[in-house]
Design an enzyme around this catalytic site. Structure first.
Site, PDB file in Angstrom:
ATOM      1  N   LYS A  88       0.858  -1.184   0.000  1.00  0.00           N
ATOM      2  CA  LYS A  88       0.000   0.000   0.000  1.00  0.00           C
ATOM      3  C   LYS A  88       0.898   1.239   0.000  1.00  0.00           C
ATOM      4  O   LYS A  88       1.542   1.538   0.998  1.00  0.00           O
ATOM      5  CB  LYS A  88      -0.911   0.003   1.229  1.00  0.00           C
ATOM      6  CG  LYS A  88      -1.950  -1.099   1.237  1.00  0.00           C
ATOM      7  CD  LYS A  88      -2.817  -1.010   2.488  1.00  0.00           C
ATOM      8  CE  LYS A  88      -3.834  -2.148   2.561  1.00  0.00           C
ATOM      9  NZ  LYS A  88      -4.882  -2.025   1.544  1.00  0.00           N
ATOM     10  N   ARG A 123      -9.522 -12.510   1.869  1.00  0.00           N
ATOM     11  CA  ARG A 123     -10.201 -13.701   1.354  1.00  0.00           C
ATOM     12  C   ARG A 123      -9.338 -14.945   1.528  1.00  0.00           C
ATOM     13  O   ARG A 123      -9.842 -16.049   1.677  1.00  0.00           O
ATOM     14  CB  ARG A 123     -10.577 -13.483  -0.112  1.00  0.00           C
ATOM     15  CG  ARG A 123      -9.434 -13.337  -1.071  1.00  0.00           C
ATOM     16  CD  ARG A 123      -9.822 -12.726  -2.399  1.00  0.00           C
ATOM     17  NE  ARG A 123     -10.110 -11.301  -2.270  1.00  0.00           N
ATOM     18  CZ  ARG A 123     -10.429 -10.509  -3.297  1.00  0.00           C
ATOM     19  NH1 ARG A 123     -10.502 -11.018  -4.522  1.00  0.00           N
ATOM     20  NH2 ARG A 123     -10.663  -9.240  -3.115  1.00  0.00           N
TER      21      ARG A 123
END
Length: 498
Positions: free
Chosen positions: A258, A333
């Protein structure tokens, strides 16, 4: 014993028992027509502390109004009371005919405003350990008072656990310390806790989770934990909930890091697991009968370094499917897929099972629905059972609001393997917010990676599964986590069993 009154109301026309508040408000309104437009503090001799804070909800009868008007007003009213120096406020919220639970909602708003972060409480700064000494609640009957106290105490204890875990910094709530906190919370309670920490077991049982943990495992205090919870109420079990929460203690993005200032606030990526723990705390307090709940908290740090997992890796999920990593920043996920598969396996022997994943999963959820809203998506069997709509209706009761999305065929196609090497593609290489259907596609991935696609409406053994994205509703940063979706979950599954 109170030192001030905080009135939350949509009008200055109050019930008979509150005329002592109505008259000074009407007198004040003669000189200030903006009385109902902002929070006001009035000096009223004869009231506790000679002080009255009036927090008007504004109109509550328009198409777009909902019960959150009461919690918002209570938050603002309590904040003003604290600023005025009140330590023992009495909260007054007359019931509204269209909002049965408006007094309870106002109490929950007040309690939210009174929360003190865990780090502050542990810093031994005595004067800041509590914002108030007590909170009084005005009720019209003793029965109503007992009910509000019982429910508000239990619900807030769950939200406190959720806020403590979800809001605390990435060191205070690194995975091992989350496990310690949870074990302490549920000591001597009806909730059973077990913790998986052995890396070989993690690699064997939860290979996708273990891949995310690989880099963090090199730092002992950041090593992953899978925290398993179980509650079984008295009597014959009528329904079983199986919950998996995303608990990313800090999300650097991994190798797909990020950048550009997007990493700040990523300690909040554990609010899904925090909500699971908070819901179990409500279970422990209210002890609903005929309900069984299994929970799994996937506590992992998505670190970056020489041993981090990378895009292009091929992994085999617990369900036996080959998964190609497309973006290491889609780690949520990954850590939930194998735990969801394990819950699918357990569901085969449970009564009326319903499976859920709860996660601050996608920025797309915020882009699609805006902040403040949870999103729920059903698989086929859950859709036929009307589950998402029932959650939405439950959320409306206490202001823990939901939007409903639908998982479509395109979402499944999006995650199918692109070559003979892999059966599933974990993600594309774009942020979810830049991906069409960016909050729906992960639900399809979780369904397939866990093997739940074999338990759809076309199966002889269908299983109800719903994915809940709380990226928008978990709370602002900087700020305090909301505790979503605990109130909706309690309304949906606990209240009917009391």
């Amino acid at each position: 014993s109170f030192d001030g009154v905080v009135l939350v109301s949509w009008t200055v026309q109050l019930p008979q028992g509150l005329r002592c508040l109505q008259e000074p408000l009407q007198e004040y309104q003669k000189v200030d027509s903006a009385l109902c437009e902002e929070v006001n503090l009035l000096k009223v001799p004869g009231l506790p502390g000679d002080r009255l804070v009036f927090a008007c909800t504004g109109p509550v009868n328009r198409d777009y109004d909902d019960v959150r008007r009461f919690s918002d007003a209570a938050i603002n009213g309590i904040k003003r009371a604290l600023k005025a120096g009140m330590k023992r406020p009495l909260l007054v919220c007359p019931p509204h005919s269209d909002y049965k639970e408006s007094p309870l909602v106002a109490v929950m708003g007040a309690l939210h405003a009174l929360y003190v972060p865990l780090e502050v409480r542990e810093a031994a700064v005595t004067q800041r350990a509590h914002k108030a000494e007590m909170l009084g609640v005005w009720v019209s009957t003793e029965e109503q008072g007992k009910r509000i106290i019982q429910l508000a105490t239990a619900l807030e204890s769950g939200r406190l656990v959720c806020r403590d875990i979800g809001g605390s910094d990435p060191e205070r709530m690194a995975a091992p310390r989350v496990a310690e906190y949870v074990q302490e919370v549920f000591k001597d309670s009806p909730v059973e806790v077990s913790v998986v920490s052995d890396v070989e077991k993690l690699e064997k049982e939860y290979p996708c989770l273990a891949a995310v943990n690989r880099c963090a495992h090199g730092v002992e205090r950041h090593q992953a934990r899978v925290i398993q919870l179980q509650y079984c109420g008295e009597g014959t079990v009528h329904s079983t909930l199986l919950l998996v929460g995303k608990g990313i203690t800090y999300d650097t993005g991994g190798a797909d890091i990020k950048a550009g200032g997007m990493m700040a606030g990523m300690h909040r990526d554990k609010c899904g697991s925090a909500a699971v723990a908070g819901f179990f705390q409500v279970l422990a307090e209210l002890k609903p009968k005929n309900l069984k709940v299994l929970g799994a908290m996937a506590m992992v740090r998505n670190s970056v370094g020489a041993d981090c997992y990378v895009s292009d890796e091929l992994l085999c999920s617990r369900a036996g499917l080959r998964v190609r990593v497309g973006n290491t920043d889609a780690e949520g996920r990954m850590v939930m897929a194998d735990l969801l598969c394990e819950m699918k396996e357990k569901a085969a022997s449970e009564v009326a099972p319903e499976l859920f994943t709860i996660a601050t999963l996608t920025g797309h959820a915020i882009r699609a629905m805006g902040p403040n809203y949870s999103i729920i998506m059903d698989n086929g069997p859950a859709h036929r059972a009307g589950n998402a709509r029932q959650w939405q209706q439950a959320g409306d009761v206490l202001g823990d609001v939901f939007e409903v999305s639908t998982v479509r065929r395109e979402d499944y196609e999006f995650h199918r393997g692109r070559s003979e090497y892999e059966e599933l593609l974990q993600s594309n290489n774009l942020p979810s917010s830049a991906t069409p259907r960016g909050h729906q596609t992960p639900a399809a991935f979780l369904t397939m990676a866990s093997g739940l696609h074999k338990h759809g409406v076309d199966s002889d053994a269908p299983l109800c599964y719903s994915h809940i994205d709380i990226a928008g509703s978990s709370g602002p940063f900087p700020g305090v986590p909301t505790g979503a979706p605990i109130l909706a979950m309690a309304t949906r599954y606990i209240f009917p069993h009391l």
